[in-house]
Design a protein around this motif. Sequence first.
Motif, mmCIF file in Angstrom:
data_model
loop_
_atom_site.group_PDB
_atom_site.id
_atom_site.type_symbol
_atom_site.label_atom_id
_atom_site.label_comp_id
_atom_site.label_asym_id
_atom_site.label_seq_id
_atom_site.Cartn_x
_atom_site.Cartn_y
_atom_site.Cartn_z
ATOM 1 N N LEU A 1 0.830 -1.208 0.000
ATOM 2 C CA LEU A 1 0.000 0.000 0.000
ATOM 3 C C LEU A 1 0.866 1.259 0.000
ATOM 4 O O LEU A 1 0.567 2.233 -0.695
ATOM 5 C CB LEU A 1 -0.917 -0.016 1.220
ATOM 6 C CG LEU A 1 -1.950 -1.155 1.268
ATOM 7 C CD1 LEU A 1 -2.694 -1.138 2.595
ATOM 8 C CD2 LEU A 1 -2.919 -1.041 0.105
ATOM 9 N N GLY A 2 1.947 1.244 0.775
ATOM 10 C CA GLY A 2 2.831 2.390 0.820
ATOM 11 C C GLY A 2 3.525 2.629 -0.501
ATOM 12 O O GLY A 2 3.648 3.775 -0.957
ATOM 13 N N THR B 1 1.167 4.235 -2.956
ATOM 14 C CA THR B 1 0.956 5.641 -2.614
ATOM 15 C C THR B 1 2.148 6.490 -3.045
ATOM 16 O O THR B 1 1.979 7.554 -3.659
ATOM 17 C CB THR B 1 0.744 5.806 -1.098
ATOM 18 O OG1 THR B 1 -0.333 4.963 -0.679
ATOM 19 C CG2 THR B 1 0.436 7.259 -0.750
ATOM 20 N N LEU C 1 2.307 9.464 -5.946
ATOM 21 C CA LEU C 1 2.736 10.820 -5.597
ATOM 22 C C LEU C 1 3.845 11.294 -6.531
ATOM 23 O O LEU C 1 3.859 12.463 -6.970
ATOM 24 C CB LEU C 1 3.230 10.864 -4.150
ATOM 25 C CG LEU C 1 2.153 10.799 -3.063
ATOM 26 C CD1 LEU C 1 2.799 10.726 -1.688
ATOM 27 C CD2 LEU C 1 1.223 12.017 -3.158
ATOM 28 N N TYR D 1 4.184 1.136 6.386
ATOM 29 C CA TYR D 1 3.415 1.806 5.329
ATOM 30 C C TYR D 1 4.050 3.156 4.968
ATOM 31 O O TYR D 1 4.226 3.479 3.787
ATOM 32 C CB TYR D 1 1.971 2.017 5.785
ATOM 33 C CG TYR D 1 1.157 2.913 4.873
ATOM 34 C CD1 TYR D 1 0.772 2.484 3.603
ATOM 35 C CD2 TYR D 1 0.790 4.190 5.276
ATOM 36 C CE1 TYR D 1 0.032 3.311 2.759
ATOM 37 C CE2 TYR D 1 0.054 5.028 4.444
ATOM 38 C CZ TYR D 1 -0.324 4.575 3.185
ATOM 39 O OH TYR D 1 -1.041 5.394 2.356
ATOM 40 N N ILE E 1 5.765 4.510 1.410
ATOM 41 C CA ILE E 1 5.496 5.758 0.675
ATOM 42 C C ILE E 1 6.814 6.411 0.273
ATOM 43 O O ILE E 1 7.009 6.819 -0.876
ATOM 44 C CB ILE E 1 4.666 6.730 1.534
ATOM 45 C CG1 ILE E 1 3.283 6.140 1.810
ATOM 46 C CG2 ILE E 1 4.535 8.084 0.842
ATOM 47 C CD1 ILE E 1 2.435 6.988 2.748
ATOM 48 N N TYR F 1 8.309 6.758 -3.600
ATOM 49 C CA TYR F 1 8.585 8.094 -4.139
ATOM 50 C C TYR F 1 10.043 8.242 -4.548
ATOM 51 O O TYR F 1 10.360 8.766 -5.615
ATOM 52 C CB TYR F 1 8.227 9.163 -3.107
ATOM 53 C CG TYR F 1 8.286 10.573 -3.660
ATOM 54 C CD1 TYR F 1 7.207 11.097 -4.375
ATOM 55 C CD2 TYR F 1 9.397 11.369 -3.475
ATOM 56 C CE1 TYR F 1 7.241 12.386 -4.892
ATOM 57 C CE2 TYR F 1 9.451 12.651 -3.981
ATOM 58 C CZ TYR F 1 8.378 13.162 -4.684
ATOM 59 O OH TYR F 1 8.435 14.437 -5.194
#
Length: 255
Positions: free
Chosen positions: A83-84, A87, A91, A149, A153, A157
């Motif tokens: 999930l991270g 995301t 982004l 998580y 992210i 990124y």
Amino acid sequence: MSWLEMLAVFGAGIAAGGINTVVGSGTLITFPVLLAFGLSPVTANVSNTIGLVPGSVSGAIGYRRELAGQRERLLKLGTASLLGGITGAILLLILPADAFKAIVPVLIILALVLVVVQPRLAAWVKKRREQDTGPAPRHGGPILFAAVYATGIYGGYFGAAQGVLLIGLLGVFVHEDIQRLNGVKNVLALIVNGVSAVIFIAIAEVDWVVVALIAVGSIIGGQLGATVGRKLSPTVLRGVIVVVGTIAVIRLLTS
């Protein structure tokens, strides 16, 4: 890209694959090299992420013995990483390129600090685990899930030194042998890089020559990291990472 530049990217892929398996900061090797050869920051990051996935697979396979009996832990924490990673990758693609160029130097500096303090972090984790004899959640509980998580992210990124973050978090929240936790770290980083790579392939601009060179190099490096990498001086590895990462920051701020 000239043959010498291709050879340099291939060599950086080997180094990154090995370092990711042992320490978790390989992007600080490959990313500056790609910038030096003229790739835009976002394209360099996207191509680098995709290229390092095979190396992550290689490193995870190299730690397969340490992963025995950890299926439930991997399923729970792997969900957080998945999930991270989604995301973080989204982004990267929806934020302006200028935002990436502004944010990444800060992330690299943070990563360099983590690499430098990693020995103290490891010592603190070890001391805490020795002193804490009370019951603890088997797989770290909801706090670790949320922290993994958030690390996902960051990894989706940009990702430099996400392995350092993961091993620190796992060491604090999970009572387990550090080598077994390192195996878990490799799988979680693989999940983040893998899901990010799928999204980037579908949407982003990719330099496939760079991907191929880093992929082959990182596979070799992943196996080296899982076998002989543990024998290398951690101080030397950290020194190389800090020098190359500093070059990347200077390159981004002056370009």
